[in-house]
Design a protein around this motif. Structure first.
Motif, PDB file in Angstrom:
ATOM      1  N   ARG A 156      18.781   6.620   3.117  1.00 26.94           N
ATOM      2  CA  ARG A 156      18.863   5.320   2.457  1.00 26.94           C
ATOM      3  C   ARG A 156      17.860   5.226   1.301  1.00 26.94           C
ATOM      4  N   ALA A 157      16.648   5.702   1.552  1.00 23.19           N
ATOM      5  CA  ALA A 157      15.616   5.663   0.515  1.00 23.19           C
ATOM      6  C   ALA A 157      16.005   6.526  -0.678  1.00 23.19           C
ATOM      7  N   GLU A 158      16.596   7.685  -0.409  1.00 28.89           N
ATOM      8  CA  GLU A 158      17.007   8.571  -1.503  1.00 28.89           C
ATOM      9  C   GLU A 158      18.145   7.963  -2.310  1.00 28.89           C
ATOM     10  N   GLU A 159      19.068   7.277  -1.637  1.00 25.87           N
ATOM     11  CA  GLU A 159      20.169   6.644  -2.363  1.00 25.87           C
ATOM     12  C   GLU A 159      19.653   5.515  -3.253  1.00 25.87           C
ATOM     13  N   ILE A 160      18.679   4.760  -2.764  1.00 27.06           N
ATOM     14  CA  ILE A 160      18.058   3.713  -3.596  1.00 27.06           C
ATOM     15  C   ILE A 160      17.436   4.348  -4.837  1.00 27.06           C
ATOM     16  N   CYS A 161      16.710   5.435  -4.636  1.00 28.12           N
ATOM     17  CA  CYS A 161      16.102   6.142  -5.771  1.00 28.12           C
ATOM     18  C   CYS A 161      17.168   6.624  -6.743  1.00 28.12           C
ATOM     19  N   TYR A 162      18.268   7.132  -6.224  1.00 26.99           N
ATOM     20  CA  TYR A 162      19.317   7.663  -7.086  1.00 26.99           C
ATOM     21  C   TYR A 162      19.944   6.563  -7.938  1.00 26.99           C
ATOM     22  N   LEU A 163      20.207   5.414  -7.330  1.00 29.06           N
ATOM     23  CA  LEU A 163      20.765   4.294  -8.081  1.00 29.06           C
ATOM     24  C   LEU A 163      19.786   3.794  -9.137  1.00 29.06           C
ATOM     25  N   GLN A 189      11.325  10.313 -12.157  1.00 26.23           N
ATOM     26  CA  GLN A 189      10.649  10.185 -10.873  1.00 26.23           C
ATOM     27  C   GLN A 189      11.616   9.777  -9.767  1.00 26.23           C
ATOM     28  N   ASN A 190      12.560   8.917 -10.090  1.00 21.92           N
ATOM     29  CA  ASN A 190      13.541   8.496  -9.088  1.00 21.92           C
ATOM     30  C   ASN A 190      14.551   9.594  -8.778  1.00 21.92           C
ATOM     31  N   LYS A 191      14.882  10.426  -9.766  1.00 18.75           N
ATOM     32  CA  LYS A 191      15.768  11.552  -9.483  1.00 18.75           C
ATOM     33  C   LYS A 191      15.072  12.559  -8.563  1.00 18.75           C
ATOM     34  N   LEU A 192      13.784  12.781  -8.803  1.00 15.31           N
ATOM     35  CA  LEU A 192      13.031  13.683  -7.922  1.00 15.31           C
ATOM     36  C   LEU A 192      12.959  13.114  -6.512  1.00 15.31           C
ATOM     37  N   SER A 197      15.337  15.749  -0.265  1.00 14.95           N
ATOM     38  CA  SER A 197      15.840  16.535   0.864  1.00 14.95           C
ATOM     39  C   SER A 197      16.929  17.517   0.442  1.00 14.95           C
ATOM     40  N   GLY A 198      17.041  17.772  -0.862  1.00 11.58           N
ATOM     41  CA  GLY A 198      17.904  18.848  -1.331  1.00 11.58           C
ATOM     42  C   GLY A 198      19.236  18.444  -1.917  1.00 11.58           C
ATOM     43  N   ASN A 199      19.458  17.156  -2.223  1.00 13.25           N
ATOM     44  CA  ASN A 199      20.747  16.770  -2.794  1.00 13.25           C
ATOM     45  C   ASN A 199      20.996  17.546  -4.083  1.00 13.25           C
ATOM     46  N   PRO A 200      22.111  18.274  -4.180  1.00 11.98           N
ATOM     47  CA  PRO A 200      22.326  19.133  -5.353  1.00 11.98           C
ATOM     48  C   PRO A 200      22.513  18.357  -6.661  1.00 11.98           C
ATOM     49  N   GLN A 201      23.243  17.248  -6.629  1.00  9.27           N
ATOM     50  CA  GLN A 201      23.480  16.501  -7.866  1.00  9.27           C
ATOM     51  C   GLN A 201      22.189  15.888  -8.404  1.00  9.27           C
ATOM     52  N   ALA A 202      21.404  15.290  -7.522  1.00  6.04           N
ATOM     53  CA  ALA A 202      20.128  14.715  -7.950  1.00  6.04           C
ATOM     54  C   ALA A 202      19.194  15.808  -8.461  1.00  6.04           C
ATOM     55  N   SER A 203      19.216  16.974  -7.815  1.00  2.89           N
ATOM     56  CA  SER A 203      18.384  18.096  -8.257  1.00  2.89           C
ATOM     57  C   SER A 203      18.775  18.533  -9.664  1.00  2.89           C
ATOM     58  N   LEU A 204      20.077  18.669  -9.894  1.00  7.07           N
ATOM     59  CA  LEU A 204      20.570  19.083 -11.209  1.00  7.07           C
ATOM     60  C   LEU A 204      20.197  18.052 -12.277  1.00  7.07           C
ATOM     61  N   GLU A 205      20.368  16.779 -11.962  1.00  5.58           N
ATOM     62  CA  GLU A 205      20.078  15.734 -12.941  1.00  5.58           C
ATOM     63  C   GLU A 205      18.588  15.683 -13.270  1.00  5.58           C
ATOM     64  N   PRO A 216       9.141  13.919 -19.258  1.00  3.74           N
ATOM     65  CA  PRO A 216       8.216  15.052 -19.179  1.00  3.74           C
ATOM     66  C   PRO A 216       8.874  16.292 -18.574  1.00  3.74           C
ATOM     67  N   ALA A 217       8.566  17.447 -19.119  1.00  6.94           N
ATOM     68  CA  ALA A 217       9.123  18.697 -18.615  1.00  6.94           C
ATOM     69  C   ALA A 217       8.579  18.992 -17.223  1.00  6.94           C
ATOM     70  N   LEU A 218       9.430  19.523 -16.382  1.00  8.09           N
ATOM     71  CA  LEU A 218       9.010  19.919 -15.033  1.00  8.09           C
ATOM     72  C   LEU A 218       8.425  21.326 -15.085  1.00  8.09           C
ATOM     73  N   SER A 219       7.657  21.668 -14.084  1.00  7.11           N
ATOM     74  CA  SER A 219       7.058  23.002 -14.027  1.00  7.11           C
ATOM     75  C   SER A 219       8.146  24.045 -13.790  1.00  7.11           C
ATOM     76  N   ALA A 220       7.855  25.275 -14.147  1.00  5.89           N
ATOM     77  CA  ALA A 220       8.810  26.363 -13.936  1.00  5.89           C
ATOM     78  C   ALA A 220       9.139  26.496 -12.448  1.00  5.89           C
ATOM     79  N   GLU A 221       8.131  26.374 -11.611  1.00  5.13           N
ATOM     80  CA  GLU A 221       8.337  26.505 -10.165  1.00  5.13           C
ATOM     81  C   GLU A 221       9.282  25.430  -9.650  1.00  5.13           C
TER      82      GLU A 221
END
Length: 333
Positions: A156-163, A189-192, A197-205, A216-221
């Protein structure tokens, strides 16, 4: 995500300017302070001063949430319609998180970022006989008004962040409001958060927004971690991971591929998952020989397969390779 329909900056400016004469007439005679810094300190610390400075009409901009979308809403409020306190107290020790922009000698904008990029508040003041508040903006998103679908791939928390990430990216995308940079940072920050927990679409976005230069650019890692997750199910993520293996975090890099073996493996994986748009990219690498050697026959096979799958614009490539002696019959991958 539903279409985002912003109110234009020009309309906000017109509404703000229309407020000035009325507030000038309603300004209190006994001024708290003529120096703006002293006035702002008093305004933030005293409800009485807030009441005095807002006796005229005040244009209030808020983010109106409807389901999974939102747009700014402007209302005209008067006196007791304004909820107090309008601004948290500013400590005497400093103005950390509070930005003051002097538009001209009589008009000042204050951006309060102390609550973070997700809850920026802005205040527009005019000086006539005294300093008065003419407009205020609240760019926070009321999570209670979000419509959650109960996605099985997110908590639920992740879906709130995604919206919320979509809303803030929409606010930043129109580039009409002063906190545009902060909107993109809040979106990232909300996409992260949504990808925790590994959602592929949120990770890609999240990776895509970091690469865009708007946030801001994310780290290579972190880029590799997020893309590796997303590439398990998303063909476009596998293709983007291939670019990452070649160029790292610098997508403008000009030089040989840093990790050609893994880059080629990801391009092939993308195609195998149905990412037909990746075929011309794979074909180009075979033709140029900038991964693991030049292979015109495989390049020809990839271009032909792209044409069969409806990817447009590569008929000339097929003929060009045939003219160069590419032998039909090889497998693309």
């Amino acid at each position: 995500m539903k279409p985002y329909t912003p109110i234009t900056a020009s309309l906000l400016a017109i509404l703000w300017l229309c407020a000035f004469p009325i507030n000038a007439l309603a300004a209190p005679r006994a001024c708290v302070a003529t120096d703006f810094t002293a006035f702002l300190q008093a305004f933030s610390q005293s409800l009485d001063v807030q009441r005095q400075a807002s006796t005229g009409r005040v244009f209030s901009t808020t983010v109106e949430v409807a389901g999974d979308s939102a747009q700014p809403r402007v209302r005209v409020l008067h006196g007791d319609e304004l909820a107090l306190p309008m601004m948290p107290a500013i400590a005497d020790s400093g103005m950390t998180g509070v930005e003051v922009q002097r538009i001209d000698p009589r008009h000042v904008r204050v951006d309060d970022k102390r609550a973070g990029n997700e809850a920026i508040k802005a205040y527009l003041f005019e000086y006539a006989e005294c300093w008065t508040l003419v407009a205020m903006e609240d760019w926070s998103v009321d999570e209670r008004r979000l419509t959650l679908s109960g996605r099985p791939d997110m908590s639920r928390a992740e879906e709130i962040c995604y919206l919320k990430s979509g809303i803030f990216q929409g606010l930043g995308g129109v580039e009409r409001y002063p906190p545009t940079t902060e909107f993109f940072e809040a979106a990232l920050q909300n996409k992260l958060c949504a990808a925790a927990s590994g959602n592929p679409q949120a990770s890609l976005e999240a990776v895509s927004l970091g690469f865009s230069g708007m946030a801001p650019a994310l780290s290579a890692e972190l880029n590799e971690k997020l893309l590796t997750r997303a590439a398990e199910t998303l063909p476009v993520a596998a293709a983007l991971l291939a670019r990452f293996y070649c160029n790292g975090t610098d997508d403008t890099r000009d030089g040989p591929c840093l990790d050609p073996a893994r880059a080629e493996a990801m391009l092939i994986k993308s195609v195998k998952m149905g990412g037909w748009e990746t075929l011309p990219m794979l074909a180009s690498h075979y033709e140029q020989g900038d991964l693991q050697g030049r292979d015109l026959s495989r390049a020809l096979a990839c271009y032909q397969l792209a044409r069969e799958k409806g990817v447009e614009g590569y008929v000339d490539s097929v003929q060009r390779l045939r003219d160069q002696g590419a032998v039909p019959g090889a497998a693309c991958y």
